[in-house]
Design a protein around this motif. Structure first.
Motif, PDB file in Angstrom:
ATOM      1  N   ASP A 287       0.765  -1.286  -0.023  1.00 30.44           N
ATOM      2  CA  ASP A 287      -0.074   0.072   0.317  1.00 30.44           C
ATOM      3  C   ASP A 287       0.792   1.278   0.011  1.00 30.44           C
ATOM      4  O   ASP A 287       0.595   2.338  -0.424  1.00 30.44           O
ATOM      5  N   GLU A 288       2.010   1.129   0.538  1.00 33.97           N
ATOM      6  CA  GLU A 288       2.987   2.447   0.557  1.00 33.97           C
ATOM      7  C   GLU A 288       4.076   2.422  -0.212  1.00 33.97           C
ATOM      8  O   GLU A 288       4.607   3.258   0.005  1.00 33.97           O
ATOM      9  N   GLN A 289       4.248   1.292  -0.710  1.00 35.21           N
ATOM     10  CA  GLN A 289       5.610   1.088  -1.553  1.00 35.21           C
ATOM     11  C   GLN A 289       5.822   0.332  -2.917  1.00 35.21           C
ATOM     12  O   GLN A 289       4.622  -0.606  -2.914  1.00 35.21           O
ATOM     13  N   ASN A 372      -2.657  13.603  -4.360  1.00 39.16           N
ATOM     14  CA  ASN A 372      -1.365  12.889  -3.752  1.00 39.16           C
ATOM     15  C   ASN A 372      -1.982  12.449  -2.372  1.00 39.16           C
ATOM     16  O   ASN A 372      -2.462  12.789  -1.651  1.00 39.16           O
ATOM     17  N   HIS A 373      -1.509  11.207  -2.109  1.00 33.69           N
ATOM     18  CA  HIS A 373      -1.696  10.366  -0.855  1.00 33.69           C
ATOM     19  C   HIS A 373      -0.813  10.071  -0.031  1.00 33.69           C
ATOM     20  O   HIS A 373      -1.159   9.384   1.165  1.00 33.69           O
ATOM     21  N   THR A 374       0.285  10.463  -0.112  1.00 29.03           N
ATOM     22  CA  THR A 374       1.523  10.144   0.860  1.00 29.03           C
ATOM     23  C   THR A 374       2.695  11.207   0.739  1.00 29.03           C
ATOM     24  O   THR A 374       2.967  11.527  -0.444  1.00 29.03           O
ATOM     25  N   LYS A 667       3.278  11.393   9.344  1.00 22.33           N
ATOM     26  CA  LYS A 667       3.469  10.403   8.322  1.00 22.33           C
ATOM     27  C   LYS A 667       2.006   9.819   7.752  1.00 22.33           C
ATOM     28  O   LYS A 667       1.965   9.358   6.566  1.00 22.33           O
ATOM     29  N   GLU A 668       1.022   9.996   8.164  1.00 21.51           N
ATOM     30  CA  GLU A 668      -0.282   9.471   7.783  1.00 21.51           C
ATOM     31  C   GLU A 668      -0.789  10.618   6.996  1.00 21.51           C
ATOM     32  O   GLU A 668      -1.273  11.801   7.850  1.00 21.51           O
ATOM     33  N   ALA A 669      -1.075  10.440   5.704  1.00 23.73           N
ATOM     34  CA  ALA A 669      -1.764  11.816   4.961  1.00 23.73           C
ATOM     35  C   ALA A 669      -2.958  12.029   5.665  1.00 23.73           C
ATOM     36  O   ALA A 669      -3.086  13.191   5.668  1.00 23.73           O
TER      37      ALA A 669
HETATM   38  C1  GLG Z   1      -3.140   6.814   1.810  1.00 25.24           C
HETATM   39  C2  GLG Z   1      -2.730   7.045   2.877  1.00 25.24           C
HETATM   40  C3  GLG Z   1      -3.802   7.323   3.886  1.00 25.24           C
HETATM   41  C4  GLG Z   1      -5.146   8.076   3.237  1.00 25.24           C
HETATM   42  C5  GLG Z   1      -5.527   7.172   2.078  1.00 25.24           C
HETATM   43  C6  GLG Z   1      -6.721   8.086   1.096  1.00 25.24           C
HETATM   44  O1  GLG Z   1      -1.862   6.564   3.440  1.00 25.24           O
HETATM   45  O2  GLG Z   1      -3.407   8.256   5.017  1.00 25.24           O
HETATM   46  O3  GLG Z   1      -6.134   8.199   4.107  1.00 25.24           O
HETATM   47  O4  GLG Z   1      -4.487   7.284   1.216  1.00 25.24           O
HETATM   48  O5  GLG Z   1      -6.276   9.464   0.814  1.00 25.24           O
HETATM   49  N1  GLG Z   1      -2.140   4.746   0.787  1.00 25.24           N
HETATM   50  C7  GLG Z   1      -3.124   5.036   1.675  1.00 25.24           C
HETATM   51  O6  GLG Z   1      -3.833   4.432   1.891  1.00 25.24           O
END
Ligand code: GLG
Length: 838
Positions: A287-289, A372-374, A667-669
């Motif tokens: 999910d993040e990488q 942008n999400h992160t 860290k958490e968007a």
């Molecule tokens: C990202 C972020 C989350 C965010 C979500 C939706 O890490 O913090 O709430 O998008 O914008 N990869 C994710 O889940």
């Protein structure tokens, strides 16, 4: 053909009897589907047959509305939102569609009439897990809100044959199982074998002069794959707008290579087919990488190309010129995953539709928006230039040309600032060369947004700082939201009933109206009913926990829940440190009057993320010891709920007393689980991170348990040199907790098992658990204290729910519509197509 318009929106009596909404209509339709679609008599029907019959009964009603919605698309030429996302984490459809059609009770009755319990059918549905977590689930909430707000929209993505893996826990470890969501068929999708596009890969390009003397590039690919559309109707709540989610499946253009076949090379002949189908085979479970995996870029380009070709076809079909494409469509890039769309749209316009570069660039730059999400640096997508050139040679040429023109512009504004130019460039030239997808998305979009206030501010000052300085007007914040239809009405019927009994049901579409609940916070009778609802939800979750894990938990204890992907920055292990601290207190003082807590974890770890998997093992190991220690005497229970997904989330959020939102600040968007918990009457313990900041602002500081460093403090301490070891040495409780884990106490005497985790905390602590430990434990003590006073706690919970209006995805989508997409609602009227279908 007689076509009559029925004025009544989402009327319970449409003239089209085939899709009537009365119990009689539904009963008949249900039985017809059982007979004609499933080929069963009631006496031989299985649970799956009944589920399918119910699904088709509901789907018929969606399709009726869909046909009307499409009619308006064509007739009225409305501007359409194209939401491009590599992930849509929809969750089960049946219940949600029944809610949106407002026929929940009728379908319940119709299923009881055939001797089947509706809940069993709802449970039976396999969920389409075509997403990893927040990002994909956000896309699903946004589709619900777009339809509910009557905005014409199409979601575009990939029809993964295997979605996010199913998680099993064996000996405390995560084991991944293939998600076979299509095994029993999927009644919600309509394959469109005639809606297909060819997508090219590889090969080379060559320059030529066209008839007008223009220099152009011709791309000769070495591989062509076909995308086939599968459509899922997405109905809004109590409206007739039924949008679609169009997902692409990859197939070979020619399933058999007859030349190979004829010389007896059967395997060679099917190779092409297998190779092509691979593209939509499986969702990447990170999910993040992302790692520079070619297949991932193939997936991205594949769905983007099909989707853009599709939008262009729709645009041309209504007789408009492509110069006006951006006036008819607004396309949102959900993260950088679809950002190759910027180059692909240029290619389609210039190479295939022979538009001149400047006009094509004008269209492109005005059609896209980028979310942008992160901020995590490891999650910013970059593709090695060589890989990109091999797969998409023409796109690389286009990106170079976009970059050349862009950097020329930049040089005029910032002469001699080569460092800045290097940072803004679409190509990373330090060392191995990379294509920077976030830069491409920024240059190719009209609008750039973050997903919570803090996140957007950090974007402007860190990862996208140079772009912000260049184009401040492109930036805006769009704080995430979640749909109250799925996350309240469907998942928490008890609470919904209670709220309705006092303030009606208007809040379901206008969540701000929950404010009216504030006056009930002081009402004893209301609070008692509220508590009864929560207790009921906790009992239901306790039963599910027992079934899934064999652990029996006490519904009277505080349910302290952390469910989300497992990641070091989300700090599930900080929560574990607290659990161990409580355990140590009990060991030290067996008679301690401690508030009974059940600490529940859930979430998947990326299969290749070793530390995250070790955290799961740690949780299970601690659970094993604590749950079996007679000295604890039920004052503390620890549960790892396996295979957290949308379906189980619907049972978990409503049962929570305490919501753990404890990521390292910055860290958490945004987070969206934080909103779902709070909407269901859980109080939050959290840091000033992501949307927590705004949740706290809305519910009031008194109704939120805040702890920990701020994002600024985190950055400052890091820059000054952070030394976790000194904290460890100076804090005896922390030391005791870490030492107990390090000693092998939870690992049957094996001190090596958790050593990597302990060492990473002591010598690095990238996410600053130790810095926040004491503040967290103190805050948890305040939580326990507050929980003892049930009335006070309930009052706080009611105020949390009452003040959650802002976090409806309807609010978020309204902002996107107004400020980014510039689209407006279009009311769809029902039409009786009776003569067509009778
Ligand atoms: C990202 C972020 C989350 C965010 C979500 C939706 O890490 O913090 O709430 O998008 O914008 N990869 C994710 O889940």
């Amino acid at each position: 053909m007689a076509q009559r318009k029925s004025k009544k929106t989402n009327s319970n009596k449409t003239d089209c009897s085939r899709t009537g909404m009365t119990l009689i209509d539904l009963n008949r339709c249900f039985n017809e589907h059982l007979f004609y679609t499933q080929g069963r008599l009631p006496l031989s029907a299985t649970l799956n047959d009944h589920y399918m019959a119910a699904a088709y009964t509901v789907r018929d009603r969606l399709l009726h509305r869909w046909v009307c919605t499409v009619r308006d698309f064509i007739r009225e030429g409305v501007k359409v939102v194209g939401y491009l996302s590599a992930e849509f984490l929809l969750g089960p459809h049946l219940g949600n569609n029944m809610i949106n059609l407002d026929i929940f009770d009728e379908v319940r009755e119709a299923s009881e009439n055939v001797g089947r319990n509706l809940d069993a059918m709802l449970d039976h549905e396999e969920e389409p897990g075509l997403g990893n977590g927040g990002l994909g689930r956000l896309a699903a909430c946004y589709l619900d809100s777009l339809a509910t707000l009557e905005i014409p929209a199409i979601g575009y993505g990939i029809r993964y044959e295997f979605g996010i893996f199913d998680q099993e826990i064996r000996d405390g470890w995560q084991v991944e199982k293939t998600d076979k969501w299509l095994r029993l068929g999927n009644p919600w999708e309509i394959p469109r074998p005639e809606v297909t596009y060819e997508v090219k890969f590889g090969g080379h390009t060559a320059g030529y002069c066209d008839d007008g003397g223009c220099y152009r590039s011709r791309w000769t690919p070495d591989r062509v794959v076909r995308g086939i559309a599968y459509d899922t109707p997405i109905l809004g709540y109590k409206v007739n707008t039924c949008n679609m989610l169009r997902l692409w499946k990859a197939e070979a253009v020619e399933s058999f290579d007859f030349a190979s076949f004829n010389v007896g090379n059967y395997y060679g002949a099917v190779h092409e087919k297998v190779y092509s189908e691979n593209i939509s085979k499986v969702l990447y479970p990170n999910d993040e990488q992302i790692q520079g995996k070619q297949l991932r870029l193939e997936q991205q380009y594949f769905f983007v190309s099909c989707s853009l070709q599709d939008m262009i076809r729709l645009h041309l079909a209504i007789g408009k010129s492509l110069e006006y494409f951006h006036e008819e469509f607004a396309i949102q890039l959900n993260d950088t995953h679809p950002s190759v769309a910027v180059a692909e749209l240029m290619r389609l316009l210039v190479d295939e539709h022979h538009m001149d570069w400047d006009t094509a660039w004008h269209v492109t730059r005005n059609v896209f928006g980028y979310t942008n999400h992160t901020l995590l640096p490891e999650a910013l997508e970059r593709w090695p230039l060589r890989l990109f050139a091999n797969l998409l040679p023409r796109h690389l040429e286009i990106i170079f040309e976009i970059n050349r023109r862009f950097l020329d512009e930049v040089r005029v504004i910032y002469p001699d600032d080569e460092a800045r130019i290097a940072r803004l460039s679409l190509i990373d030239e330090q060392g191995e060369r990379y294509v920077r997808m976030a830069n491409l998305a920024c240059v190719g979009s009209r609008a750039i947004n973050g997903v919570a206030k803090l996140h957007t501010e950090l974007l402007k000052t860190t990862v996208l700082k140079d772009f912000y300085e260049l184009w401040p007007e492109k930036f805006s914040n769009k704080t995430n939201g979640v749909t109250p239809r799925r996350w309240m009405v469907l998942s928490n019927p008890g609470l919904t009933r209670l709220i309705r009994s006092r303030i009606g049901g208007g809040w379901i579409k206008k969540l701000d109206r929950l404010k009216r609940l504030e006056s009930y916070a002081g009402d004893d009778a209301f609070r008692r009913e509220w508590q009864a609802v929560k207790t009921g939800n906790k009992q239901a979750l306790a039963a599910l926990i027992l079934e899934r894990t064999g652990i029996s938990v006490n519904p009277d204890s505080m349910f302290d829940i952390q469910v989300k992907r497992i990641h070091e920055y989300k700090r599930q292990h900080l929560n574990v440190l607290h659990v161990v601290t409580l355990y140590n207190r009990l060991r030290r003082n067996p008679g301690l009057d401690m508030l009974p807590r059940t600490v529940i974890f859930g979430g998947k770890a990326a299969p290749s993320y070793y530390m995250a998997k070790l955290i799961i093992k740690l949780i299970n190991s601690v659970a094993d010891v604590v749950n079996h220690d007679p000295a604890v005497r039920n004052r503390l229970k620890v549960v790892f709920f396996p295979d957290f997904n949308v379906k189980s989330a619907q049972k978990i959020y409503p049962a929570a007393d305490l919501s753990e939102q404890i990521s390292t600040a910055g860290k958490e968007a945004s987070g969206t689980g934080n909103m779902k918990f709070s909407m269901n009457g859980a109080l939050t313990i959290g840091t000033l991170d992501g949307a927590n900041v705004e949740i706290r602002e809305e519910v009031g500081a008194d109704n939120f348990f805040l702890f920990g460093l701020t994002a600024e403090e985190v950055a400052r301490i890091k820059s000054e040199g952070y030394d976790p070891r000194s904290i460890y040495l100076s804090n005896p409780d922390l030391r005791e907790a870490i030492d107990l884990i390090g000693s092998g106490f939870f690992s049957r005497g094996d001190p090596d098992l958790f050593k990597p985790l302990v060492d990473s905390l002591l010598y690095q602590d990238e996410y600053m658990l130790l810095a926040d430990y004491q503040s967290y434990v103190d805050c948890q003590d305040r939580v326990s204290e507050a929980y003892r006073d049930r009335d006070r706690w309930t009052r706080m919970a009611i105020l949390n729910v009452a003040r959650m209006g802002k976090f409806s995805s309807d609010r978020a989508i309204r902002e996107y519509c107004r400020e980014i997409w510039r689209v407006s609602p279009n009311t769809v009227e029902m039409e009786d197509f009776g003569d067509l279908v009778r």
